[in-house]
Structures are given as structure tokens and as C-alpha cells.
Design a protein around this motif. Structure first.
Motif, PDB file in Angstrom:
ATOM      1  N   THR A 189       0.967  -1.128  -0.592  1.00  0.00           N
ATOM      2  CA  THR A 189      -0.152  -0.178   0.095  1.00  0.00           C
ATOM      3  C   THR A 189       0.654   0.918   0.418  1.00  0.00           C
ATOM      4  O   THR A 189       1.739   1.252   0.708  1.00  0.00           O
ATOM      5  CB  THR A 189      -0.202   0.297   1.252  1.00  0.00           C
ATOM      6  N   GLN A 232      -4.474   1.747   0.314  1.00  0.00           N
ATOM      7  CA  GLN A 232      -5.072   0.843  -1.677  1.00  0.00           C
ATOM      8  C   GLN A 232      -2.826   0.312  -2.026  1.00  0.00           C
ATOM      9  O   GLN A 232      -1.903   1.602  -2.269  1.00  0.00           O
ATOM     10  CB  GLN A 232      -5.327   2.231  -2.421  1.00  0.00           C
ATOM     11  N   TYR A 278      -2.580   0.252  -8.474  1.00  0.00           N
ATOM     12  CA  TYR A 278      -4.116   0.827  -8.420  1.00  0.00           C
ATOM     13  C   TYR A 278      -3.464   2.104  -9.247  1.00  0.00           C
ATOM     14  O   TYR A 278      -4.672   3.291  -8.754  1.00  0.00           O
ATOM     15  CB  TYR A 278      -4.404   0.806  -7.806  1.00  0.00           C
ATOM     16  N   GLN A 338     -15.035  -0.659  -9.610  1.00  0.00           N
ATOM     17  CA  GLN A 338     -14.477  -0.382  -9.039  1.00  0.00           C
ATOM     18  C   GLN A 338     -13.704  -1.191  -7.629  1.00  0.00           C
ATOM     19  O   GLN A 338     -13.138  -1.806  -8.431  1.00  0.00           O
ATOM     20  CB  GLN A 338     -15.723  -0.833  -7.972  1.00  0.00           C
ATOM     21  N   TYR A 339     -12.968  -0.335  -7.205  1.00  0.00           N
ATOM     22  CA  TYR A 339     -12.469  -0.323  -5.870  1.00  0.00           C
ATOM     23  C   TYR A 339     -12.468  -0.879  -4.706  1.00  0.00           C
ATOM     24  O   TYR A 339     -13.478  -0.634  -4.224  1.00  0.00           O
ATOM     25  CB  TYR A 339     -11.061  -0.183  -5.925  1.00  0.00           C
ATOM     26  N   LYS A 340     -11.852  -2.074  -3.731  1.00  0.00           N
ATOM     27  CA  LYS A 340     -12.301  -1.471  -2.159  1.00  0.00           C
ATOM     28  C   LYS A 340     -10.990  -0.856  -1.635  1.00  0.00           C
ATOM     29  O   LYS A 340      -9.919  -1.039  -1.902  1.00  0.00           O
ATOM     30  CB  LYS A 340     -13.021  -3.227  -1.654  1.00  0.00           C
ATOM     31  N   PRO A 357     -16.100   0.263  -1.481  1.00  0.00           N
ATOM     32  CA  PRO A 357     -15.661   0.227  -2.032  1.00  0.00           C
ATOM     33  C   PRO A 357     -16.041   1.930  -3.092  1.00  0.00           C
ATOM     34  O   PRO A 357     -16.350   3.135  -2.401  1.00  0.00           O
ATOM     35  CB  PRO A 357     -17.435  -0.002  -2.851  1.00  0.00           C
ATOM     36  N   ASN A 359     -15.260   4.216  -6.367  1.00  0.00           N
ATOM     37  CA  ASN A 359     -14.992   4.193  -7.782  1.00  0.00           C
ATOM     38  C   ASN A 359     -14.314   4.297  -8.573  1.00  0.00           C
ATOM     39  O   ASN A 359     -13.991   6.123  -8.176  1.00  0.00           O
ATOM     40  CB  ASN A 359     -16.911   4.728  -8.177  1.00  0.00           C
ATOM     41  N   ALA A 360     -12.936   3.862  -9.335  1.00  0.00           N
ATOM     42  CA  ALA A 360     -12.487   4.659  -9.724  1.00  0.00           C
ATOM     43  C   ALA A 360     -12.268   5.790 -10.959  1.00  0.00           C
ATOM     44  O   ALA A 360     -11.951   6.470 -11.400  1.00  0.00           O
ATOM     45  CB  ALA A 360     -11.389   3.200 -10.147  1.00  0.00           C
ATOM     46  N   THR A 396      -6.894   4.878 -15.330  1.00  0.00           N
ATOM     47  CA  THR A 396      -7.843   3.925 -15.047  1.00  0.00           C
ATOM     48  C   THR A 396      -8.521   3.573 -16.622  1.00  0.00           C
ATOM     49  O   THR A 396      -8.644   2.881 -16.729  1.00  0.00           O
ATOM     50  CB  THR A 396      -9.130   4.095 -14.440  1.00  0.00           C
ATOM     51  N   LEU A 417      -8.271  -3.792 -18.011  1.00  0.00           N
ATOM     52  CA  LEU A 417      -9.007  -3.935 -17.279  1.00  0.00           C
ATOM     53  C   LEU A 417     -10.824  -4.214 -17.645  1.00  0.00           C
ATOM     54  O   LEU A 417     -10.764  -3.474 -18.773  1.00  0.00           O
ATOM     55  CB  LEU A 417      -9.475  -2.432 -15.666  1.00  0.00           C
ATOM     56  N   ASP A 445     -16.837  -2.916 -14.100  1.00  0.00           N
ATOM     57  CA  ASP A 445     -17.234  -3.798 -13.688  1.00  0.00           C
ATOM     58  C   ASP A 445     -19.225  -3.708 -13.853  1.00  0.00           C
ATOM     59  O   ASP A 445     -20.137  -5.152 -13.333  1.00  0.00           O
ATOM     60  CB  ASP A 445     -17.738  -3.666 -11.508  1.00  0.00           C
TER      61      ASP A 445
END
Length: 505
Positions: free
Chosen positions: A121, A159, A163, A291-293, A298, A300-301, A327, A336, A339
């Protein structure tokens, strides 16, 4: 002559914190030091090829002094020796000739925070980078929240860095090195991918640093940035100092040295005319969401993106670091998948995602041309046919047989652009890949992009250079927090964005 004498007298009264004497370092072109490099030779070398062992001196007989309390800028074309000089000053390279004296610990931030672990991270990488700089853990603990706040990364600090966009890495890298009490701070192309708002914060931080620290050294291709923020400027060319002094005067000398390119038969504005844009839709985003966590929440990228790109358009994607630009590029290149929603692409996509993604640093530039060709599914005979054109366009022929690990970020960017552009894709995506390009190469690249409009179906450019976007793009999309803020004529959208930066700054 009198001005030079006065300047010298002023410098002589200052405390010297850096002194480089008769400095020289050599590499051997054509040498390779891992088994993968040797195995790869079978792809493009015949049995009777002789190995090349030519000695190359990127820097030789160089003399330079740095003074306490100054911000020293270093400019020059790609391959001029700027990165090599920084590595010698910071101790990453050892000189073959001469000496480097530094009065204090040197902290260096090379392009995109070299030394980050993409699986860790941002928070973990703060500790990793701090330890690499020799900083005690309790000191890092003390500065952690200040670093986090200054970087502006928000929840992204927890993160994994895989990412992060290149700009987000640059933000965090600068925040770490500038807050952990550096004595001599070197920034080698480290802020080229930073947005305008963060650039202002970084400039203010550097001025604050030199009050307590000893000096700051900035390597940059932005003459405007150098003139605004440096106390003194050094122009380096092929390992030799061509000029040293007042930033405005040295910048003018460097700019005047760049040869004018011959005028095109067709006027640039005609190439950008709407008449060139066809009705055929090449890219269509329909409610695309990624979406990432972040922890348990969650994030939203990208969120509900809706847009179309038509044949013949050159689209600039602009916005702050973390806005979702990189992204979007990864979605457009199928790295990628959305989602939710969808992205439709009509044609083969070739992407240059900053700094020669896909390069093997142990292989030579020539070998990497073949490697990238294979990654782009280009037949070997096509690469054979285009090889000399790629090398000529890149302008790094003298270094083409050196391992990529000896290239500056600008040289890697030149080669990456030349490969991707020469192999004529349908949809060409450039994500910050020219942020380290010098003035002359950016002119060539601009013309090449214009030519590609006639063969490629669409060109998409992610850039923090508003001048470049206005000059090259027919249209701009401004993104913030994964959403489209504004979309339209490139000049109008850029002005909207710049006004927004002014109001926030």
C-alpha cells in the motif's frame, strides 16, 4: 564578461555544499548481465554477429558547484547526461574519474518514485522508502500523517500501489522525500506527471526546504517551471555544461539551440479542422464503471462514463492526479474490464502507458524494439522492416545497443513512443508517455501524431501539459473523481480546467 565576474564573486561568498570535480563515468554498450538477455538474442541476431563492447562516456571532465540555500535546475535534451549526473551525486553510480563532494545526506527522487513496491500500500511504501533513505521508524511515524495529507491521496493511501496512476506515485514520492528532513534533495523528472495544483504545493515546499535544508536540485524539461522556481540553471549537453547562470538567460540559450523543424505543407490548424472527423464511432463508453475496495468501502475509480469518440478525433484526457485518467486507459486497452456498463472498441488498440511499459531493463534498446513488437502482436518481418525508422525517429541511435537500465526516463519515453507510433495502430493511446520528452522531440511527436490521424482511426492522449493538449488535440475530456466534468473543444475545455485550478489554488 563583467556580469559573469560579478556572478562568480557572489557565488564565491556562498557556502559550497556540492562540488563535482573532473567527473567522468563510462558504460560499455552491448554488454548484458543476465541470462534472459543472452537467450533473447536468438530473436534478432545471427550466429556470426560479433558482440559489441564499445566504451561510452555519458559524462566526462565535468565540474560543478552547488551552494547552500539555492534551488539548482538542470535542463538539457534526452540523453544529455542529466540522470547520470544525479545518480553520481546521490551515490547510486560510482565515478570512473574525478570526485563528488557533498556536505550532507543526499535524498534522491527519480521519476515516479523509484523504489516503490507495487504490491504494498501507499502507507507501507512510505515506511519502505523512509528506511531506504536511512530514516528511523519513529521519525517516519512522526511524519506519516503530514506526508499523507500533503500527498492528497485520501483513502488511496491504504490501496496497493499497482492501482496508482503515475501522477499519484509522483505525489507520494515527493511527499516522502521532501518531509523526511532531507539535506540535499534531488528531483530527477519526479514532478513531470504531477498536476498543476500539486505542482504549486511542491514548489512552495521546495522554497521552504532550502531554508532548513542545504539545497534542492531539480531536473526538468519544463523551461517555464525552471524559470519560475530555480535560483540558478545549468544546461547540460552530451555530458558537458553549455551554460550556467540566470534561469531566464540559460533557458533562452537552450531554447534557441533547438533547431526549427521544416514547415509542413499543410497548416496545423487544417489538420485539426472538424472536416477531418467522420461519423464512424470508434470508441463508445456506455455507463462504464470500475470499482475498487478501499478497506471495506467500495471506491469508484470510474463512474457511469458515457462518451463516444469518432474516427479522426484526437482526444486529450485531462484532470488532477487520481481523477481516473490512467484507469480509463487501462479499460480502453483491456487491461481492466468495467464492473458495470461497457466499452466498445472498433479496431486494434496500441497503448503507450508512460515510460516504455513492457521494456526489459536488462535488454538493449534494439532488443526491446523486438520485444515490444511481439507484445503488440506485430510480426517479426514488420519490425525488421521498420527497425531503422524507429531508431532514427527516437534520436537515440548512439545508445540503442545499451541496456535500457542505463537510459534516462526521457530516452525510454522517446523509444516507447517511436515503437508504438511507427507500427501504425488503429487506436493509439498515450498516457503521460511524453511527460519527460525534451523540446525537440515533443515537436517531432506532435507532427507524428498529426500524421497518424490519417492512418489511425483515433488518438487518445493523457497529459498534464495543457499547452500540448491545446496544440495537438481536436477535443478534450476533463475528468474528476472518475467522472466527466466537461467535454468539448480542446482549447475551451483546457481554459475551463485552468480557471478551476486558479480558483482552488
Amino acid at each position: 564578461m563583467v556580469e559573469e565576474q560579478v556572478t562568480q564573486e557572489k557565488q564565491d561568498n556562498k557556502e559550497v555544499v556540492l562540488e563535482v570535480k573532473d567527473l567522468g563515468v563510462s558504460f560499455r554498450a552491448g554488454t548484458k548481465d543476465d541470462y534472459k538477455s543472452k537467450v533473447f538474442d536468438i530473436f534478432n541476431k545471427s550466429d556470426d554477429d560479433e558482440p559489441k563492447q564499445k566504451e561510452f562516456w555519458p559524462i566526462r571532465d565535468l565540474n560543478l558547484k552547488g551552494y547552500k540555500g539555492e534551488i539548482l535546475g538542470i535542463i538539457g535534451s534526452n540523453g544529455s547526461g542529466k540522470t547520470t549526473l544525479c545518480k553520481l551525486i546521490s551515490g547510486i553510480l560510482k565515478p570512473d574519474e574525478g570526485s563528488v563532494y557533498t556536505d550532507g545526506e543526499v535524498s534522491a527522487l527519480f521519476s515516479l518514485g523509484m523504489g516503490f513496491n507495487k504490491e504494498l500500500t501507499g502507507r507501507e511504501n512510505v515506511y519502505l522508502n523512509g528506511m531506504m533513505l536511512g530514516i528511523a521508524k519513529d521519525t517516519i511515524d512522526e511524519y506519516l500523517e503530514t506526508i499523507h495529507e500533503f500527498s492528497g491521496l485520501g483513502d488511496f493511501i491504504d490501496q496497493p500501489m499497482k492501482y496508482y496512476s503515475s501522477g499519484m506515485k509522483a505525489r507520494l514520492g515527493f511527499s516522502v522525500t521532501s518531509h523526511l528532513q532531507p539535506e540535499i534533495l534531488i528531483l530527477d523528472e519526479a514532478l513531470n506527471t504531477g498536476d498543476a495544483q500539486f505542482g504549486k504545493k511542491a514548489a512552495a515546499k521546495m522554497k521552504e526546504l532550502v531554508k532548513d535544508a542545504k539545497m534542492v536540485i531539480i531536473v526538468t524539461h519544463s523551461l517555464r517551471y525552471a524559470k519560475r522556481n530555480c535560483d540558478r540553471l545549468v544546461w547540460l549537453d552530451q555530458g558537458v555544461i553549455k551554460a550556467d547562470g540566470d534561469p531566464k538567460e540559460v533557458a533562452k540559450m537552450y531554447r534557441d539551440s533547438v533547431p526549427e523543424r521544416p514547415k509542413r505543407k499543410r497548416d496545423f490548424e487544417l489538420v485539426k479542422a472538424n472536416a477531418k472527423v467522420k461519423d464512424n464511432v470508434i470508441v463508445k463508453a456506455d455507463n462504464a464503471t470500475v470499482q475498487y475496495k478501499l478497506g471495506k468501502q467500495p471506491f469508484n475509480a470510474l463512474k457511469d462514463l458515457d462518451f463516444e469518440i469518432r474516427e479522426g478525433e484526437v482526444v486529450g484526457i485531462i484532470g488532477h492526479n487520481g481523477a481516473g485518467k490512467s484507469t480509463l486507459c487501462k479499460v480502453l486497452t483491456n487491461i481492466l474490464k468495467p464492473d458495470q456498463g461497457s466499452i466498445m472498441l472498433k479496431g486494434e488498440t496500441s497503448a503507450l502507458l508512460g515510460y516504455g511499459t513492457g521494456f526489459n531493463t536488462q535488454l538493449s534498446g534494439r532488443d526491446n524494439i523486438y520485444l515490444n513488437g511481439m507484445l503488440l502482436n506485430i510480426p517479426k518481418e514488420v519490425v525488421d522492416r521498420e527497425l531503422e525508422n524507429i531508431i532514427d525517429f527516437s534520436g537515440i541511435r548512439k545508445s540503442i545497443d545499451k541496456p535500457i537500465k542505463h537510459y534516462s526516463s526521457g530516452m525510454a519515453a522517446r523509444l516507447g513512443f517511436s515503437i508504438a507510433a511507427q507500427l501504425k495502430p488503429d487506436i493509439f493511446i498515450i498516457d503521460e508517455a511524453l511527460s519527460t520528452g525534451d523540446m525537440a522531440f515533443k515537436e517531432k511527436a506532435s507532427e507524428k501524431i498529426q500524421e497518424m490521424m490519417e492512418s489511425a482511426k483515433a488518438v487518445i492522449i493523457v497529459s498534464h501539459s495543457m499547452t500540448f493538449v491545446k496544440k495537438v488535440c481536436t477535443r478534450a475530456i476533463w475528468m474528476e473523481q472518475g467522472q466527466i466534468v466537461s467535454d468539448g473543444d480542446a482549447i475551451e475545455i483546457v481554459e475551463e480546467y485552468k480557471e478551476s485550478v486558479k480558483q482552488k489554488g
